[in-house]
Design a protein around this motif. Structure first.
Motif, PDB file in Angstrom:
ATOM      1  N   GLU A   1      40.886 -51.053 -30.726  1.00 21.11           N
ATOM      2  CA  GLU A   1      41.258 -52.333 -31.340  1.00 21.11           C
ATOM      3  C   GLU A   1      40.855 -53.448 -30.387  1.00 21.11           C
ATOM      4  OE1 GLU A   1      45.039 -54.543 -33.495  1.00 21.11           O
ATOM      5  OE2 GLU A   1      45.144 -52.419 -33.016  1.00 21.11           O
ATOM      6  N   LEU A   2      40.094 -54.406 -30.900  1.00 22.21           N
ATOM      7  CA  LEU A   2      39.676 -55.563 -30.106  1.00 22.21           C
ATOM      8  C   LEU A   2      40.642 -56.705 -30.394  1.00 22.21           C
ATOM      9  CD1 LEU A   2      35.881 -55.274 -31.007  1.00 22.21           C
ATOM     10  CD2 LEU A   2      36.993 -54.409 -28.938  1.00 22.21           C
ATOM     11  N   LYS A   3      41.485 -57.029 -29.436  1.00 18.88           N
ATOM     12  CA  LYS A   3      42.572 -57.989 -29.669  1.00 18.88           C
ATOM     13  C   LYS A   3      42.062 -59.318 -30.198  1.00 18.88           C
ATOM     14  CE  LYS A   3      46.571 -56.631 -27.059  1.00 18.88           C
ATOM     15  NZ  LYS A   3      47.604 -57.072 -26.123  1.00 18.88           N
ATOM     16  N   GLY A   4      42.635 -59.737 -31.330  1.00 16.13           N
ATOM     17  CA  GLY A   4      42.277 -61.014 -31.925  1.00 16.13           C
ATOM     18  C   GLY A   4      40.928 -61.030 -32.599  1.00 16.13           C
ATOM     19  N   LYS A   5      40.251 -59.872 -32.593  1.00 13.15           N
ATOM     20  CA  LYS A   5      38.914 -59.828 -33.205  1.00 13.15           C
ATOM     21  C   LYS A   5      38.817 -58.795 -34.317  1.00 13.15           C
ATOM     22  CE  LYS A   5      36.379 -61.344 -29.060  1.00 13.15           C
ATOM     23  NZ  LYS A   5      35.317 -60.969 -28.085  1.00 13.15           N
ATOM     24  N   GLY A   6      39.214 -57.542 -34.051  1.00  9.32           N
ATOM     25  CA  GLY A   6      39.100 -56.502 -35.058  1.00  9.32           C
ATOM     26  C   GLY A   6      39.052 -55.121 -34.453  1.00  9.32           C
ATOM     27  N   LEU A   7      38.129 -54.257 -34.960  1.00  6.13           N
ATOM     28  CA  LEU A   7      38.033 -52.869 -34.531  1.00  6.13           C
ATOM     29  C   LEU A   7      36.588 -52.512 -34.177  1.00  6.13           C
ATOM     30  CD1 LEU A   7      40.079 -51.245 -37.443  1.00  6.13           C
ATOM     31  CD2 LEU A   7      40.843 -51.251 -35.078  1.00  6.13           C
ATOM     32  N   GLU A   8      36.441 -51.470 -33.331  1.00  5.80           N
ATOM     33  CA  GLU A   8      35.121 -50.900 -33.095  1.00  5.80           C
ATOM     34  C   GLU A   8      35.253 -49.382 -33.070  1.00  5.80           C
ATOM     35  OE1 GLU A   8      33.620 -52.281 -29.341  1.00  5.80           O
ATOM     36  OE2 GLU A   8      34.882 -50.922 -28.180  1.00  5.80           O
ATOM     37  N   ALA A   9      34.156 -48.692 -33.470  1.00  4.62           N
ATOM     38  CA  ALA A   9      34.186 -47.223 -33.510  1.00  4.62           C
ATOM     39  C   ALA A   9      32.774 -46.687 -33.630  1.00  4.62           C
ATOM     40  CB  ALA A   9      35.042 -46.762 -34.671  1.00  4.62           C
ATOM     41  N   LYS A  10      32.639 -45.354 -33.445  1.00  3.37           N
ATOM     42  CA  LYS A  10      31.352 -44.674 -33.632  1.00  3.37           C
ATOM     43  C   LYS A  10      31.530 -43.544 -34.628  1.00  3.37           C
ATOM     44  CE  LYS A  10      29.530 -45.602 -29.008  1.00  3.37           C
ATOM     45  NZ  LYS A  10      29.121 -45.008 -27.716  1.00  3.37           N
ATOM     46  N   ASP A  11      30.461 -43.238 -35.390  1.00  9.66           N
ATOM     47  CA  ASP A  11      30.517 -42.071 -36.270  1.00  9.66           C
ATOM     48  C   ASP A  11      29.842 -40.886 -35.596  1.00  9.66           C
ATOM     49  OD1 ASP A  11      27.787 -42.405 -36.546  1.00  9.66           O
ATOM     50  OD2 ASP A  11      27.875 -43.172 -38.604  1.00  9.66           O
ATOM     51  N   THR A  12      29.794 -39.731 -36.250  1.00  9.42           N
ATOM     52  CA  THR A  12      29.251 -38.505 -35.655  1.00  9.42           C
ATOM     53  C   THR A  12      27.745 -38.590 -35.402  1.00  9.42           C
ATOM     54  OG1 THR A  12      29.112 -37.620 -37.900  1.00  9.42           O
ATOM     55  CG2 THR A  12      31.045 -36.999 -36.596  1.00  9.42           C
ATOM     56  N   ASP A  13      27.082 -39.545 -36.081  1.00  7.04           N
ATOM     57  CA  ASP A  13      25.643 -39.731 -35.872  1.00  7.04           C
ATOM     58  C   ASP A  13      25.343 -40.715 -34.738  1.00  7.04           C
ATOM     59  OD1 ASP A  13      25.020 -37.998 -37.977  1.00  7.04           O
ATOM     60  OD2 ASP A  13      25.142 -39.636 -39.452  1.00  7.04           O
ATOM     61  N   GLY A  14      26.407 -41.238 -34.129  1.00  5.64           N
ATOM     62  CA  GLY A  14      26.233 -42.153 -33.017  1.00  5.64           C
ATOM     63  C   GLY A  14      26.095 -43.608 -33.403  1.00  5.64           C
ATOM     64  N   ASN A  15      26.282 -43.930 -34.713  1.00  7.55           N
ATOM     65  CA  ASN A  15      26.219 -45.334 -35.143  1.00  7.55           C
ATOM     66  C   ASN A  15      27.445 -46.085 -34.625  1.00  7.55           C
ATOM     67  OD1 ASN A  15      23.787 -45.319 -36.793  1.00  7.55           O
ATOM     68  ND2 ASN A  15      24.945 -43.941 -38.142  1.00  7.55           N
ATOM     69  N   TYR A  16      27.211 -47.299 -34.149  1.00  3.17           N
ATOM     70  CA  TYR A  16      28.280 -48.134 -33.567  1.00  3.17           C
ATOM     71  C   TYR A  16      28.673 -49.219 -34.573  1.00  3.17           C
ATOM     72  CZ  TYR A  16      30.376 -51.690 -30.485  1.00  3.17           C
ATOM     73  OH  TYR A  16      31.202 -52.620 -29.919  1.00  3.17           O
ATOM     74  N   TYR A  17      29.984 -49.247 -34.936  1.00  5.41           N
ATOM     75  CA  TYR A  17      30.473 -50.186 -35.949  1.00  5.41           C
ATOM     76  C   TYR A  17      31.476 -51.161 -35.346  1.00  5.41           C
ATOM     77  CZ  TYR A  17      28.619 -46.808 -39.348  1.00  5.41           C
ATOM     78  OH  TYR A  17      27.794 -45.971 -40.047  1.00  5.41           O
ATOM     79  N   GLN A  18      31.455 -52.378 -35.866  1.00  2.00           N
ATOM     80  CA  GLN A  18      32.498 -53.370 -35.563  1.00  2.00           C
ATOM     81  C   GLN A  18      32.939 -54.009 -36.879  1.00  2.00           C
ATOM     82  OE1 GLN A  18      29.882 -55.500 -32.713  1.00  2.00           O
ATOM     83  NE2 GLN A  18      31.675 -55.521 -31.342  1.00  2.00           N
ATOM     84  N   LEU A  19      34.250 -54.191 -37.027  1.00  5.75           N
ATOM     85  CA  LEU A  19      34.806 -54.774 -38.260  1.00  5.75           C
ATOM     86  C   LEU A  19      35.912 -55.751 -37.869  1.00  5.75           C
ATOM     87  CD1 LEU A  19      34.832 -54.543 -41.477  1.00  5.75           C
ATOM     88  CD2 LEU A  19      36.810 -53.045 -41.159  1.00  5.75           C
ATOM     89  N   GLY A  20      35.797 -57.005 -38.338  1.00  4.40           N
ATOM     90  CA  GLY A  20      36.859 -57.952 -37.988  1.00  4.40           C
ATOM     91  C   GLY A  20      36.520 -59.374 -38.373  1.00  4.40           C
TER      92      GLY A  20
END
Length: 706
Positions: free
Chosen positions: A478-497
């Motif tokens: 969890e990115l405070k005040g911004k949103g979320l970040e994560a990776k999937d099994t294929d190594g893709n990097y996501y940010q949502l916020g």
């Protein structure tokens, strides 16, 4: 008082609203507090204190000529004592009345036969009306029975005098008005019978709600066996089992199983609700499908249904201002009528030289035609029907004054979040900034938002769960005040916020949420707070009724203006702090009565400040203290308009009733005084005058509201 308890007594023998006023005045003289005497339900209640024991209170009421009774479960089927008296007097009155159609030589015209037929009726009348009349004089609020007693005693006494003074002489027949005394008694008893039956019709909502409580339940014992127990024998923490078709007996929490439950009789919500483990259930609702075990949490008088019934019963304590006029007139009515009757006799006999017999008959006609009851019943019967109709629709109204104020209110103010909207967020639009499959987009948003505790994230998960598939994510942060970040099994990097995550990638700040994949902006998501059912329709209907619809919110002006335009609200106050909301309500109140509709939690101060506070609450929050109206179905705003229509038509019915009551007495008393009415016809008119008032109130039960 901290340990005070409400005592309710069932009173028999109240024949009009003045009887209830008399009992109330007597109990207050004794120092009792919180006294309420309800003629419609036949109940007297007060706050328990150390000043008087219950037995002393009962004795005090009995001394006034009334009777404290114990109500059994099956008492509704019995013939009431008033009906028994009516049928008994009718047997003697019919032949006595028929003597006028036969020759002087016929047996019914015999003086002693007439006296013999009249005495049983006169004694019943004297005992029945006399006891109540004497009690009302003691309490200082003379009731209608005082007039009846004077009337029948005058007719009987005059006839008895003629019988003895002219015994055996033909002149005796000029003095005989036994049939007048008997007919007045019987017709007034008939009026009481009709009135009691009619008043029962005004309280059917209470009976129907009470009927929901009369149930049995299957209690699960510690050894696993099941026993059948009555509603009154269920204890807190009992484990109860309910299957398809069963009526849930008390409030509690499901501990095993699931079911589809019909809550229409409590909340007015027509669609059955799915309930699972840990969900709350309400007594009086019905299991349409499924099987559950529940732990009883609230039993007896603590259940939601009991509180609803109590609220409906007590609604008349809070009288509308319009009732005060009727009550004031009723309190002084009897002495005024006695004065008019006396004046009628003096003028007719001494001034206009009319015969003694005719003068007496005219003054008796004045006594028996007047009807203070019609004025006393005009408001409470309409209020009881209106509040009862509302309760059956899942609308709880705390008093008659609330009905009146809502009906004449000019401003209706709505909070936004939780009132006009559900507080649940849905995806309104999605703008793609890169080539991405719609299903893939849903899956990514759904999977990421599951890791957030933010209310908006929870709403989006709920919104997408039917369509989206969960994908496996790692390194979720969890990115405070911004949103979320994560990776999937294929190594893709996501940010949502929020825009803070995307400000290096776009200048467009209009989206609510931004989705970034491998440091590339792929989508902007617009969300909106979901509207409750029938919001636009309700606002339109309120506007058509001439109300000034207002939105009062702490939300951004852009959002509030957009929503107001969408649903048709006329005036908007946005970005308001709680104290500013209060100031706006105060300002609106200066010009006209203002109604505030809120969710009953953060809007409590504004609800309290408004003329009428309406809380949209689920049934487990039924005791919202700051609101005068509670809507049990918090998903559908149309109940606000329904409550307005019921209030409007109840006030209209009260005005019609009061007009009839005043019109009847203003016209009927002079007609009787001028000798155009026989006392027997006058008694018949009086008997039906209050029935007309009650009948008009009952009409409100099924009347089409517009």
């Amino acid at each position: 008082m901290s340990n005070s308890e409400k005592i309710i007594l069932n009173v028999e023998g109240m024949t009009c609203v003045n009887c209830a006023l008399g009992i109330k005045k007597q109990l207050e003289k004794k120092g009792l507090e919180g006294v309420n005497v309800n003629f419609s339900t036949g109940e007297a209640s007060y706050t328990d204190s150390n000043k008087l024991s219950v037995e002393e209170v009962k004795e005090s009421i009995n001394k006034l000529g009334y009777k404290i009774i114990e109500v059994t479960k099956d008492e509704t089927e019995k013939i009431s004592s008033i009906e028994k008296k009516f049928y008994f007097t009718l047997i003697f009155t019919v032949p006595l009345f028929l003597h006028m159609f036969f020759s002087h030589n016929f047996i019914l015209n015999n003086v002693w036969v007439q006296l013999g037929l009249c005495i049983p009726v006169f004694v019943i009348g004297l005992l029945h009306f006399g006891k109540s009349a004497l009690g009302s004089l003691k309490s200082g609020v003379p009731n209608m029975d005082v007039l009846i007693v004077i009337g029948i005693t005058s007719a009987f006494g005059y006839s008895l005098y003629g019988t003895m003074a002219y015994l055996g002489l033909p002149e005796a027949h000029d003095y005989l008005f036994y049939e007048t005394a008997a007919t007045i008694t019987t017709l007034v008893l008939l009026g009481n019978v009709l009135e009691h039956r009619s008043v029962k019709q005004t309280t059917t909502a209470i009976k129907e709600l009470s009927q929901l409580q009369k149930t049995e339940a299957k209690r699960v014992l510690s050894n696993g066996e099941i026993e059948l127990v009555d509603y009154n024998d269920i204890n807190e923490n009992d484990i109860l089992q309910f299957n398809t078709g069963d009526k849930i007996a008390v409030d509690g929490e499901i501990i095993l199983g699931d079911a589809v439950i019909n809550e229409a009789m409590i909340s007015g919500e027509s669609t059955p609700v799915n309930k699972i483990i840990a969900d709350k259930v309400i007594g009086g609702t019905i299991v349409e499908d499924g099987s559950i075990k529940m732990k009883a949490e609230k039993v007896g008088n603590e259940t939601v249904l009991s509180k609803i019934i109590e609220m409906v019963k007590n609604a008349q304590q809070d009288q509308p201002a319009i009732q005060k006029l009727g009550d004031k007139v009723s309190a002084i009515f009897v002495p005024i009528v006695i004065g008019i009757s006396t004046l009628t006799f003096v003028l007719t006999y001494f001034v206009f030289d009319i015969t003694l017999q005719q003068s007496i008959m005219q003054s008796i006609a004045v006594l028996v035609i007047s009807c203070p009851c019609a004025m006393g019943l005009a408001t409470p019967t309409a209020v009881m029907v209106g509040i009862g109709r509302a309760a059956k629709k899942g609308i709880l109204i705390k008093g008659g004054a609330t009905l009146e104020q809502f009906a004449i209110g000019k401003n209706i103010v709505f909070d936004k979040t939780g009132t006009l909207t559900t507080g649940q967020f849905v995806i309104k639009n999605t703008k793609l900034y890169a080539l991405v499959d719609e299903q893939e987009l849903k899956n990514i948003i759904f999977s990421l938002e599951q890791h957030s505790s933010h209310p908006i994230a929870k709403s989006i998960v709920e919104y997408l769960k039917a369509d989206a598939i969960n994908i496996e994510l790692t390194d979720v942060k969890e990115l405070k005040g911004k949103g979320l970040e994560a990776k999937d099994t294929d190594g893709n990097y996501y940010q949502l916020g929020s825009y803070r995550l995307a400000k290096e990638l776009t200048d467009n700040q209009s989206h609510s949420i931004y989705l970034i994949k491998n440091n590339e902006l792929i989508a902007g998501i617009d969300i909106e707070d979901e509207l409750k059912d029938n919001v636009a329709e309700t606002i339109t209907l309120l506007n058509q009724q001439g109300l000034n619809t207002v939105m009062l919110s702490g939300d951004r002006d852009e959002k509030c203006q957009g929503l107001a335009k969408q649903i048709g609200i006329k005036t908007v106050f946005s970005e308001q702090l709680p104290e500013q909301k209060l100031e706006i309500i105060e300002e609106l109140q200066k010009n006209s009565l203002t109604i505030m509709v809120g969710d009953g939690i953060n809007d409590a101060p504004a609800l309290a400040k408004a003329s009428v506070g309406i809380s949209l609450s689920n049934a487990t929050q039924v005791a919202v203290q700051t609101a005068q109206i509670i809507l049990l179905n918090d998903k559908d705003l149309s109940q606000v308009y329904e409550a307005y229509l019921i209030s409007k038509h109840t006030l209209k019915t009260i005005k019609q009733n009061l007009f009839w009551a005043f019109f009847y007495n203003v016209v009927a008393i002079p007609i009787a005084a001028f000798g155009f009415l026989n006392p027997m016809v006058a008694a018949l008119a009086m008997a039906f005058s209050d029935v007309i008032v009650i009948g008009n109130s009952i009409r409100l039960k099924r009347k089409k509201l517009s």
